[in-house]
Design a protein around this motif. Sequence first.
Motif, mmCIF file in Angstrom:
data_model
loop_
_atom_site.group_PDB
_atom_site.id
_atom_site.type_symbol
_atom_site.label_atom_id
_atom_site.label_comp_id
_atom_site.label_asym_id
_atom_site.label_seq_id
_atom_site.Cartn_x
_atom_site.Cartn_y
_atom_site.Cartn_z
ATOM 1 N N TYR A 236 -3.405 3.217 18.303
ATOM 2 C CA TYR A 236 -2.810 2.112 19.055
ATOM 3 C C TYR A 236 -3.721 0.891 19.018
ATOM 4 C CZ TYR A 236 -0.698 -0.483 22.922
ATOM 5 O OH TYR A 236 -0.114 -1.459 23.690
ATOM 6 N N GLN A 237 -5.031 1.110 19.214
ATOM 7 C CA GLN A 237 -5.993 0.006 19.190
ATOM 8 C C GLN A 237 -6.087 -0.619 17.808
ATOM 9 O OE1 GLN A 237 -9.670 1.590 20.733
ATOM 10 N NE2 GLN A 237 -8.695 2.315 22.613
ATOM 11 N N ALA A 238 -5.814 0.191 16.771
ATOM 12 C CA ALA A 238 -5.865 -0.310 15.392
ATOM 13 C C ALA A 238 -4.579 -1.020 14.991
ATOM 14 C CB ALA A 238 -6.145 0.841 14.432
ATOM 15 N N GLY A 239 -3.597 -1.070 15.914
ATOM 16 C CA GLY A 239 -2.362 -1.780 15.626
ATOM 17 C C GLY A 239 -1.315 -0.970 14.891
ATOM 18 N N VAL A 240 -1.489 0.350 14.836
ATOM 19 C CA VAL A 240 -0.507 1.203 14.168
ATOM 20 C C VAL A 240 0.714 1.352 15.075
ATOM 21 C CG1 VAL A 240 -0.095 3.473 13.149
ATOM 22 C CG2 VAL A 240 -2.377 2.451 13.027
ATOM 23 N N SER A 241 1.903 1.199 14.514
ATOM 24 C CA SER A 241 3.123 1.323 15.313
ATOM 25 C C SER A 241 3.317 2.771 15.741
ATOM 26 C CB SER A 241 4.343 0.858 14.511
ATOM 27 O OG SER A 241 4.590 1.742 13.433
ATOM 28 N N LEU A 242 4.074 2.979 16.814
ATOM 29 C CA LEU A 242 4.290 4.327 17.341
ATOM 30 C C LEU A 242 4.877 5.257 16.289
ATOM 31 C CD1 LEU A 242 5.720 3.576 20.914
ATOM 32 C CD2 LEU A 242 3.432 4.400 20.329
ATOM 33 N N ARG A 243 5.788 4.764 15.496
ATOM 34 C CA ARG A 243 6.456 5.618 14.506
ATOM 35 C C ARG A 243 5.580 5.918 13.295
ATOM 36 N NH1 ARG A 243 12.913 4.103 14.298
ATOM 37 N NH2 ARG A 243 13.273 4.191 16.557
ATOM 38 N N GLU A 244 4.522 5.147 13.093
ATOM 39 C CA GLU A 244 3.644 5.363 11.946
ATOM 40 C C GLU A 244 2.450 6.236 12.288
ATOM 41 O OE1 GLU A 244 3.984 4.352 8.707
ATOM 42 O OE2 GLU A 244 6.009 3.760 9.302
ATOM 43 N N MET A 245 2.279 6.591 13.556
ATOM 44 C CA MET A 245 1.141 7.421 13.955
ATOM 45 C C MET A 245 1.384 8.854 13.510
ATOM 46 S SD MET A 245 0.435 5.997 17.810
ATOM 47 C CE MET A 245 0.043 4.277 18.128
ATOM 48 N N ARG A 246 0.532 9.344 12.618
ATOM 49 C CA ARG A 246 0.761 10.654 12.006
ATOM 50 C C ARG A 246 -0.520 11.471 11.984
ATOM 51 N NH1 ARG A 246 4.406 12.999 8.366
ATOM 52 N NH2 ARG A 246 3.496 14.569 7.018
ATOM 53 N N VAL A 247 -0.395 12.760 12.298
ATOM 54 C CA VAL A 247 -1.511 13.700 12.197
ATOM 55 C C VAL A 247 -1.105 14.793 11.224
ATOM 56 C CG1 VAL A 247 -2.895 15.415 13.410
ATOM 57 C CG2 VAL A 247 -2.360 13.249 14.524
#
Length: 438
Positions: A236-247
Amino acid sequence: MKKILRKNVYELVKERLNYIFTKFDNIIVAFFGGKDSGLLLELVYQYYTENKCERKVSVYHIDYEGGYEHTLNYVKRCMGKYSEFDYYHICLPLSASCGISMYHSSWIPWNPEEENIWVNVLPYQSINLKNHEFSFFKFGMKDYIFQQKFSKWLHEKNKAKLTAVLIGIRAQESLNRYHTVTRKNTFTMFGEISYSKRVYHNIFNFYPLYDWKIEDIWTAYGKFEWDYNKLYDLYYQAGVSLREMRVANPFHDCGVHALKLYREIEPCTWGKLLGRVNGANFAAIYGGTKAVGYRQVLLPNGHTWKSYVNFLLQTLPCHIRAIYLKKFNSSKEYWLNKGGALPLSVVVELEKTTIDFQNLGFPKNNRKYKQEYRLIRFKKYPDEVNIKSFRLVPSYKRMCITILKNDTSCRYMGFSQTKDELQKQREAMKKWEKTKFI
C-alpha cells in the motif's frame, strides 16, 4: 460488504462452512500466506470454535523457498497457531511455474543440488527431503499434482470417508479463477454446489470465498482484528493497487510484472533472488511492459508478424526454439486442416474482417458447450486478427506474444502440457527416485 439474497458474504460463508463441516469428516485448509487463504484459515477456526467441532482439520503450506520476509514471518505465525489443527509446512523440490527465463519454463525450489544458492534456509519443523513420509512424492513433480496427491494421502492417513479441501480463491481475481469457481458441471461438483470440484472419488475442493470482493476481505480483517501478512501494508505504501497485491511463488508467470517491487521493499531478498533463477533482473526491469508481451505489443518496422516470429525464434536457445516450433506447427496443422471450434460471437466478428476461412457448421464431437460454437478452418494462417476476442483465434501475432511471455507451454495459445514435457518430468523424477538424503 456485498449483499446477495439479503445476506452479506460473511453470513453466506458461515452457511457454506456449516454445510461442509456437516457433510465431510475430514477438512483440509490450503494456506498460501496471502490475504485470502489467511482469512479462510481464520474463518474456519472461528466456525470450529463457535460450533465446538470435532472434525479433523489439517492445514498445509507449500513453501517456495523465496518470498518476502513479512510473508515468511506471517507463515511462521500461522503454522501451529491453533493447537486444535494439524499443520504441514512443506519444503520439497517441486516443479514450480517460472515466467522469467527463456531457458527454463519451471524452477525447483529446495533443489539439493543448488543448496548453496537457496534464498532461505529450511524452516524449523518443516517437511523436507530428509524427513517426509510421502510415498507418492517424486522429485520435480508439479506443485499442483503434489497438492492433489497430498489431499489423497491425508484422506487415507485420517481414514476419512469424505474429505473437503478448502481453497481461498475468488472469482474477482482473474477470468481463469472466475471460471474455476463458477463452472457448473454435475459430473465434477459435489451435489449441486457450484463452488466445488471433484479431485478424487471422495475428495472435493471447495472455494467458499468465491464471491467475496477485495473490500470484503479487508473489512473482515479489520472488523475481527485478525492477524494478516504485513507485506500488504508495504504494498500500500509503495502505491500498489488493492487488486495488484499478490503473494505467490516469486517467479510465477502471473507475477512477473510485480517482481521489481522486491528491489524497493526488501533489497536483501532481491539480491538473493538475482542469483537464484536466470532472468530475474530482466523481468524486474521489463516485467509488465511490451518487451515481455504485456500491454499492447507493437510490430517493429519492416516486419510482418510472421517474420517477427521467425526473428524471435532465432534469438532463443536451440532446445527452447524446438519446443516453440513443434507447438506452432501443431497449431498451423490444426487450424488449416482439421479446424477448430470458436464461439458463434467470435465467428460473427471474423466475418466482418477480410480473413479467408470456412465455416464447417456445428462441431462434430461429444463435448457439451455452454454457448453456440462453429467449426472453423482457415485457408491461410492469419498474420493478425483485429477483433475483440483475438486471443481465441490463431495468428502469428499470438505466437509473438507467447514467445515474449516466455510461455514455453504455450498456454496463451490454448495448449496444455505435451507428452514430451511429461516424459522429461518423468525422467527427472526417475533420476531422484532411489536417491536417499541423510
